[in-house]
Design a protein around this motif. Structure first.
Motif, PDB file in Angstrom:
ATOM      1  N   GLY A 111       4.079  -7.663  -0.482  1.00 17.14           N
ATOM      2  CA  GLY A 111       4.436  -6.785  -1.592  1.00 17.14           C
ATOM      3  C   GLY A 111       4.200  -5.302  -1.348  1.00 17.14           C
ATOM      4  O   GLY A 111       4.557  -4.479  -2.180  1.00 17.14           O
ATOM      5  N   VAL A 112       3.579  -4.954  -0.235  1.00 24.94           N
ATOM      6  CA  VAL A 112       3.353  -3.537   0.060  1.00 24.94           C
ATOM      7  C   VAL A 112       4.141  -3.160   1.316  1.00 24.94           C
ATOM      8  O   VAL A 112       3.805  -3.590   2.412  1.00 24.94           O
ATOM      9  CB  VAL A 112       1.856  -3.237   0.301  1.00 24.94           C
ATOM     10  CG1 VAL A 112       1.648  -1.759   0.577  1.00 24.94           C
ATOM     11  CG2 VAL A 112       1.035  -3.673  -0.888  1.00 24.94           C
ATOM     12  N   THR A 169       4.835   2.549   2.680  1.00 21.90           N
ATOM     13  CA  THR A 169       3.924   2.910   1.592  1.00 21.90           C
ATOM     14  C   THR A 169       2.482   2.884   2.094  1.00 21.90           C
ATOM     15  O   THR A 169       1.693   3.783   1.813  1.00 21.90           O
ATOM     16  CB  THR A 169       4.069   1.899   0.441  1.00 21.90           C
ATOM     17  OG1 THR A 169       5.433   1.833   0.068  1.00 21.90           O
ATOM     18  CG2 THR A 169       3.223   2.295  -0.750  1.00 21.90           C
ATOM     19  N   PHE A 170       2.174   1.847   2.823  1.00 20.86           N
ATOM     20  CA  PHE A 170       0.831   1.684   3.385  1.00 20.86           C
ATOM     21  C   PHE A 170       0.494   2.864   4.304  1.00 20.86           C
ATOM     22  O   PHE A 170      -0.567   3.485   4.181  1.00 20.86           O
ATOM     23  CB  PHE A 170       0.805   0.350   4.132  1.00 20.86           C
ATOM     24  CG  PHE A 170      -0.414   0.105   4.972  1.00 20.86           C
ATOM     25  CD1 PHE A 170      -1.685   0.156   4.418  1.00 20.86           C
ATOM     26  CD2 PHE A 170      -0.282  -0.202   6.319  1.00 20.86           C
ATOM     27  CE1 PHE A 170      -2.809  -0.096   5.193  1.00 20.86           C
ATOM     28  CE2 PHE A 170      -1.398  -0.458   7.093  1.00 20.86           C
ATOM     29  CZ  PHE A 170      -2.660  -0.399   6.536  1.00 20.86           C
ATOM     30  N   LYS A 211       1.803   5.833   4.352  1.00 21.89           N
ATOM     31  CA  LYS A 211       1.717   7.071   3.585  1.00 21.89           C
ATOM     32  C   LYS A 211       0.375   7.164   2.863  1.00 21.89           C
ATOM     33  O   LYS A 211      -0.289   8.212   2.880  1.00 21.89           O
ATOM     34  CB  LYS A 211       2.861   7.139   2.571  1.00 21.89           C
ATOM     35  CG  LYS A 211       2.801   8.316   1.630  1.00 21.89           C
ATOM     36  CD  LYS A 211       4.128   8.500   0.912  1.00 21.89           C
ATOM     37  CE  LYS A 211       4.017   9.501  -0.214  1.00 21.89           C
ATOM     38  NZ  LYS A 211       3.627   8.904  -1.482  1.00 21.89           N
ATOM     39  N   GLU A 212      -0.029   6.062   2.235  1.00 23.69           N
ATOM     40  CA  GLU A 212      -1.316   6.075   1.528  1.00 23.69           C
ATOM     41  C   GLU A 212      -2.476   6.313   2.480  1.00 23.69           C
ATOM     42  O   GLU A 212      -3.403   7.060   2.174  1.00 23.69           O
ATOM     43  CB  GLU A 212      -1.511   4.756   0.769  1.00 23.69           C
ATOM     44  CG  GLU A 212      -0.655   4.627  -0.468  1.00 23.69           C
ATOM     45  CD  GLU A 212      -0.787   5.832  -1.402  1.00 23.69           C
ATOM     46  OE1 GLU A 212      -1.926   6.242  -1.694  1.00 23.69           O
ATOM     47  OE2 GLU A 212       0.254   6.369  -1.817  1.00 23.69           O
ATOM     48  N   ALA A 213      -2.433   5.650   3.632  1.00 24.13           N
ATOM     49  CA  ALA A 213      -3.515   5.803   4.611  1.00 24.13           C
ATOM     50  C   ALA A 213      -3.558   7.239   5.133  1.00 24.13           C
ATOM     51  O   ALA A 213      -4.609   7.890   5.162  1.00 24.13           O
ATOM     52  CB  ALA A 213      -3.317   4.824   5.760  1.00 24.13           C
ATOM     53  N   ALA A 238       6.829  11.991   0.328  1.00 26.00           N
ATOM     54  CA  ALA A 238       7.477  10.802   0.892  1.00 26.00           C
ATOM     55  C   ALA A 238       8.414  11.172   2.050  1.00 26.00           C
ATOM     56  O   ALA A 238       8.425  10.510   3.089  1.00 26.00           O
ATOM     57  CB  ALA A 238       8.238  10.056  -0.206  1.00 26.00           C
ATOM     58  N   VAL A 281       3.624  -5.151   4.803  1.00 19.08           N
ATOM     59  CA  VAL A 281       2.709  -4.993   5.927  1.00 19.08           C
ATOM     60  C   VAL A 281       2.411  -6.346   6.604  1.00 19.08           C
ATOM     61  O   VAL A 281       1.803  -7.232   6.006  1.00 19.08           O
ATOM     62  CB  VAL A 281       1.379  -4.357   5.464  1.00 19.08           C
ATOM     63  CG1 VAL A 281       0.419  -4.195   6.648  1.00 19.08           C
ATOM     64  CG2 VAL A 281       1.633  -3.018   4.790  1.00 19.08           C
TER      65      VAL A 281
END
Lengths: 249, 450
Positions: free
Chosen positions: A92-93, A97-98, A100-102, A117, A142
């Motif tokens: 689901g991730v 996105t992962f 970018k967040e990290a 983004a 992921v």
């Protein structure tokens, strides 16, 4: 860069590391080899700060500061990266996105501005191109449904995006065929620079054909039993770990 | 010391007081049904844990609280902001009920094609009593149900949706039930009738939302009839106040090649229980009952479903996922019954709960009752905590713990949300989830919009 002094560590009350000493300087590649159960993965997790891996005595200094005081995310922000032996699937991730967040979490920690983004996608695309990683891997959740080789390549992609000062690779060669091994090794070599250091943990010598270490250490029974140059790996390949048998203590 | 009156005593008393003011009063058939309803309620009393179906959910709070029947003037509460799930659109019908009464000033009825009716039950009773008489109770198999009987006696409003043959309503119809902002705790009993004629299609979004603080009771009954080849997407958001008791039962019958697709998101309510009784009555029919719930504090959320496969070649799919924090408690009771003639049934059921606290509790009771011999049915139920390895993986990449936990919660619920076929609704639901998450909310636009 990394200075480990007389490190003792336990998991669930069982002492696994029994006095590890190791110094890794910037620009160096170190390999740690050893038989199964010698404490290789424990050393990786202790450096990265996993819960349940308790340092009972000794020190881990990273750039002069005590690493054990920091949370795992703080260590990452300070430039420590662990490539996992078994990367975790997160349904689901999406990978982007992962990443970018990290990346932004680390940038925030360093007091740098966050990337939006678009900027993030641009950076990640550069890296995928550089390391021959297909774009569809970015859109997928992921590691979900990734082959063993894809998971390891994904680790290298994360490493390339996060750009650590100290990279620790935990049995990155396990489960890889020779082509995947080469892609991963190329990635590690491309990221090596005079400012950063790499610690390669492996059971087999074959990875070291592609990532050539400056130093090789043998970890057995929770301690570094022998250190040498890259020729030590060849010697181990020849003779196995019999000389460092678990009964040696 | 004289015994304090309890809710059980007070409902019949309330009925006696208000029955001549209830909509349709004076219609013999309806008066009879109401009287029969209150008699059944009196005979059965409120369900207690002694009943197997009510083993995990106690209605003690109803005994302890004095509710007043909602009155027309309770509808006049000042509503500054309509907490709609979907953005306002003049092309989309939206009915807003406040404390059980339709607020025309807040509602929009535009955008419906010919052959589609969306109105308040009281309007239908005035316009076409015969239609209501024919359809009310039509989807209900077993009326020996105390709360259903109470609803039949006391129902004061609700929504009626009738989509005529082959009519397709493309934009989602939204119905809001706002409750609260009253001087004392109120109770009301909406009755919704949804009739999808042969070949019709519609999407319905229902939002049950608390308007303030304090206790109240909503006791809803929804009857749904999905005709041959018809498709109903039925989405619900339950976002009630911390003091709310939210009880509802949904009675669904599905005809040949019909599809009933529902998703229920529950993110608030002191005590909530949704019972769904679905019957697959025509060959080729399909039923989806999916949902997600997120509970905190001492909230209690019960999803109880019974799916009955009556005829051959029918399918059902049921995925419920929930997150429980603090001392919250959830119940999932899922029964799938495959009757003797229902060969080639294909059924799937999954219940998964994530406990964020040691004091949270999940009770899952999957039940398969199979009387046919050539069927495919599977079920699974798991309850667990946030995976330590996943959490460490995220943190080792620099993502702080609070964010990493939120990310894993979203990941967990995201799988359930994938069951929602409408992109617009799925995004709206993801927004609700994101806002529920603990502090330091993780908000990834491209993910929610993806």
């Amino acid at each position: 860069m990394l200075e480990i002094k007389n490190l003792h560590a336990s998991v669930a009350g069982v002492e696994i590391l029994r006095g590890v000493d190791l110094v890794v300087n910037a620009g160096e590649i170190h390999a740690i080899m050893g038989p199964n159960g010698s404490g290789k993965s424990t050393l990786c997790y202790v450096i990265a700060g996993r819960d349940g891996y308790e340092v009972t005595s000794g020190e881990i200094l990273y750039k002069g500061q005590d690493l054990t005081e920091l949370e795992p995310e703080e260590r990452a922000a300070e430039g420590v990266f662990l490539a996992f032996q078994y990367p975790v699937e997160i349904p689901g991730v999406p990978n982007t996105t992962f990443l970018k967040e990290a990346l932004n979490a680390i940038r925030r920690h360093r007091g740098e501005s966050e990337l939006d983004a678009m900027e993030c996608v641009k950076l990640v695309r550069e890296k995928t191109k550089e390391f021959g990683i297909p774009d569809d891997m970015l859109k997928r959740p992921v590691n979900v449904g990734f082959s063993g080789g894809e998971k390891k390549r994904n680790e290298i992609l994360q490493m390339a995006v996060l750009n650590p000062a100290l990279a620790v690779l935990d049995e990155t060669d396990s489960g890889l065929d020779i082509d995947a091994l080469k892609i991963v090794a190329d990635g590690v070599n491309a990221l090596q620079s005079p400012e950063c250091a790499t610690l390669v943990i492996t059971h087999y010598q074959r990875l070291l054909d592609h990532i050539v270490p400056d130093f090789v250490h043998v970890l057995a029974n929770g301690r570094i039993r022998r250190s040498g140059g890259k020729e030590l790996a060849l010697e181990l390949e020849e003779n196995g770990y019999a000389d460092f048998g678990e009964a040696a203590e | 010391m004289p015994k304090q009156p309890t809710a059980v005593d007070s409902f019949p008393q309330q009925f006696a007081e208000v029955k001549f003011d209830l909509p349709g009063s004076g219609l013999a058939w309806l008066d009879d049904r109401r009287e029969a309803g209150i008699e059944t309620f009196n005979a059965l009393g409120l369900p207690t844990p002694r009943l197997e179906a009510w083993k995990y959910t106690r209605l003690q709070s109803l005994e302890d609280t004095q509710f007043r029947s909602a009155r027309a003037d309770d509808a006049n509460a000042v509503v500054d902001l309509i907490p709609a799930v979907l953005p306002a659109d003049p092309e989309r019908p939206r009915l807003v009920f406040v404390n059980g009464f339709l607020r025309r000033d807040l509602s929009m009825t535009g955008g419906l094609p010919d052959g589609a009716t969306v109105e308040c039950l009281t309007e239908t009773l005035e316009r076409d009593t015969g239609w209501v008489e024919t359809h009310m109770g039509g989807a209900i198999e077993n009326d020996e149900h105390a709360l259903l009987a109470l609803n039949t006696a006391m129902m004061s409003s609700g929504v009626v949706i009738h989509i005529r043959p082959d009519v397709i309503v493309s934009k989602p119809i939204e119905i809001l039930f706002m409750t609260g902002l009253t001087d004392v705790p109120v109770a009301y009993h909406p009755r919704n009738l949804i009739v999808m004629d042969e070949g019709s299609q519609a999407t319905l979004v229902k939002h049950y939302v608390g308007a303030g603080v304090g206790a109240y009771l909503t006791n809803t009954v929804t009857e749904i009839s999905v005709g041959p080849g018809a498709v109903l997407h039925h989405y619900r958001v339950q976002e009630e106040d911390l003091g709310a008791t939210h009880l509802k039962s949904e009675h669904v019958r599905i005809g040949r090649d019909g599809t009933y697709d529902s998703f229920a998101l529950a993110i608030g309510g002191r005590l909530s229980r949704t019972e769904t009784f679905a019957r697959l009555e025509g060959e080729g029919s399909h039923c989806q009952l999916n949902g997600a719930y997120m509970m905190r504090g001492r909230e209690h959320c019960d999803n109880t479903t019974v799916i009955e496969h009556m005829v051959p070649n029918t399918t059902c799919r049921e995925v419920f996922k929930g997150v429980l924090n603090d001392e919250a408690r959830a119940v999932f009771q899922g029964r799938i019954v495959v009757h003797k003639d229902a060969q080639h049934t294909d059924g799937y059921q999954l219940s998964k709960a994530l406990l964020l606290s040691d004091r949270a509790e999940m009770d899952a009771k999957p039940e398969l009752e199979i009387y046919a011999d050539d069927v495919k049915c599977s079920h699974g139920a798991t309850t667990g905590q946030i995976d330590e390895a996943s959490l460490f993986y995220l943190r080792s990449r620099g993502i702080p713990q609070a964010l990493a936990r939120n990310l894993l919660i979203q990941s967990f619920l995201g799988e359930a949300l994938d069951e929602i076929s409408s992109t617009e609704v799925r995004k709206a639901m993801m927004d609700k989830i994101v806002h529920w998450l603990p502090a330091h909310c993780f908000l990834a636009d491209e993910w929610r919009d993806g």
